[in-house]
Design an enzyme around this catalytic site. Structure first.
Site, PDB file in Angstrom:
ATOM      1  N   LYS A  33      22.078  61.396  10.730  1.00 57.76           N
ATOM      2  CA  LYS A  33      23.223  62.295  11.259  1.00 57.76           C
ATOM      3  C   LYS A  33      24.186  61.583  11.750  1.00 57.76           C
ATOM      4  CE  LYS A  33      21.180  62.731  15.705  1.00 57.76           C
ATOM      5  NZ  LYS A  33      20.736  63.801  16.893  1.00 57.76           N
ATOM      6  N   TYR A 242      48.474  48.377  31.971  1.00 57.10           N
ATOM      7  CA  TYR A 242      48.893  49.656  32.882  1.00 57.10           C
ATOM      8  C   TYR A 242      48.071  49.707  34.020  1.00 57.10           C
ATOM      9  CZ  TYR A 242      50.439  52.168  28.288  1.00 57.10           C
ATOM     10  OH  TYR A 242      51.088  52.348  27.326  1.00 57.10           O
TER      11      TYR A 242
END
Length: 345
Positions: A33, A242
């Protein structure tokens, strides 16, 4: 090439399936899946079928269509989500076997596809999919009269062998199915590893095939190499990334590599102390993981290679996941579309 390289070892995938199969005396299926846990369901399915797998499980009928087109007629393909409202044509045309989860699905299947193979999923305590004991008791005789090919359930805590929920669900599954002459399945990877009491007639490993826990003996299936885009030298006191979250404490050399959270490398892993590798030498990720870029302290290596390895034998998907506060499943299924993918085997 400026994009990261994702190498997927299909031989290792098949070896993992065979290793798990060797631990049982029952049939071993394969769960493919979520596009084969992010690695390409068609390629994974074809490799596993060539390696001996004859039954496969997917989450939705649409996934079953992709797999059937890859495998052709013959192998069984079962659908965990059952028979949804719009699934009838797909189930019939592509020979998919729904695992019916409710009375509504059962009625829909019997009315629209009489005689078409089906299984029944039972809820033994996970409270996610399947019929609860009272519901099953009410429709059991009707369902058995239509000839199901499988009765199945799913364990909630199989990756914790000592968890009391395992024994509880095992007993519940037995209470709901003992004495019925229909093949049964309870175990995925974790349940298979719990031992023969959990195996019944069919096991259906998923994550263990792809190199993930709790199958500690799994061969690594995925390798991820990140190309170095730029190098820079920092003086003590300079910051990276950042938020200025990392400050150089010494003269430092920083490599910027091409990949980030847009590629499934979860932003939180930069906080968890993850590393990348220059061959056998670990180099710490510093600063925040950004959308397309990761920064690495390579001060301690004499020569920086053209690429650095993030996922490998030393640092598996589960190690990367742990640093990000998640699980290997999420890392695998999040690996992005920008990677240059190479398939071995």
């Amino acid at each position: 090439m400026s994009t990261a390289k994702l190498t997927i070892d299909l031989d290792a995938l098949v070896t993992n399936w065979r290793s798990l199969d060797a631990k049982t005396n029952c049939e071993t299926a394969a769960v493919v899946k979520a596009n084969g846990y992010g690695l390409d369901a068609a390629r994974a399915g074809k490799a596993l079928a060539a390696g001996g797998a004859r039954n496969f499980f997917v989450a939705a009928a649409e996934e079953g269509v992709v797999l059937r087109r890859a495998l052709g007629a013959g192998p069984g393909i079962s659908v965990f989500s059952g028979h949804m409202e719009s699934d009838t044509k797909l189930l019939q045309e592509f020979q998919l076997t729904p695992m019916l989860n409710s009375l509504d699905q059962m009625l829909r299947h019997f009315e629209r596809l009489p005689g078409h193979p089906f299984g029944v999923q039972l809820d033994t305590g996970m409270n996610r999919l399947g019929m609860e004991p009272a519901e099953w008791a009410a429709v059991r005789d009707i369902a058995l009269g239509q000839g199901p090919v499988l009765l199945m359930s799913h364990l909630a805590c199989a990756d914790e062998p000592s968890h009391g929920m395992n024994a509880h669900q095992l007993q519940s599954f037995r209470d709901m199915t003992d004495g019925i002459e229909v093949p049964r399945s309870l175990a995925a990877t974790g349940g298979l590893l719990l031992g023969p009491d959990y195996h019944f007639d069919l096991c259906r490993p998923g994550i263990g095939l792809y190199g993930g826990l709790p199958f500690t003996q799994a061969m690594p299936v995925v390798h991820l190499d990140l190309p170095v885009i730029q190098m820079r030298d920092l003086s003590p006191g300079e910051t990276v990334g950042y938020g200025n979250t990392w400050t150089a404490q010494r003269p430092s050399r920083i490599a910027t590599v091409a990949a980030g959270y847009a590629d499934g490398l979860i932003r939180a892993m930069g906080i968890g102390g993850i590393q990348v590798y220059a061959e056998a030498t670990p180099c710490p990720v510093v600063g925040r993981v950004s959308m397309d870029l990761i920064t690495v302290d390579v001060t301690d290596i004499a020569e920086v290679p053209a690429s650095l390895s993030l996922i490998n034998e030393a640092q598996t998907v589960d190690v990367v996941a742990n640093a990000a506060g998640t699980i290997g499943y999420e890392i695998l299924t999040s690996l992005g579309h920008r990677y240059a993918r190479t398939y071995k085997g």
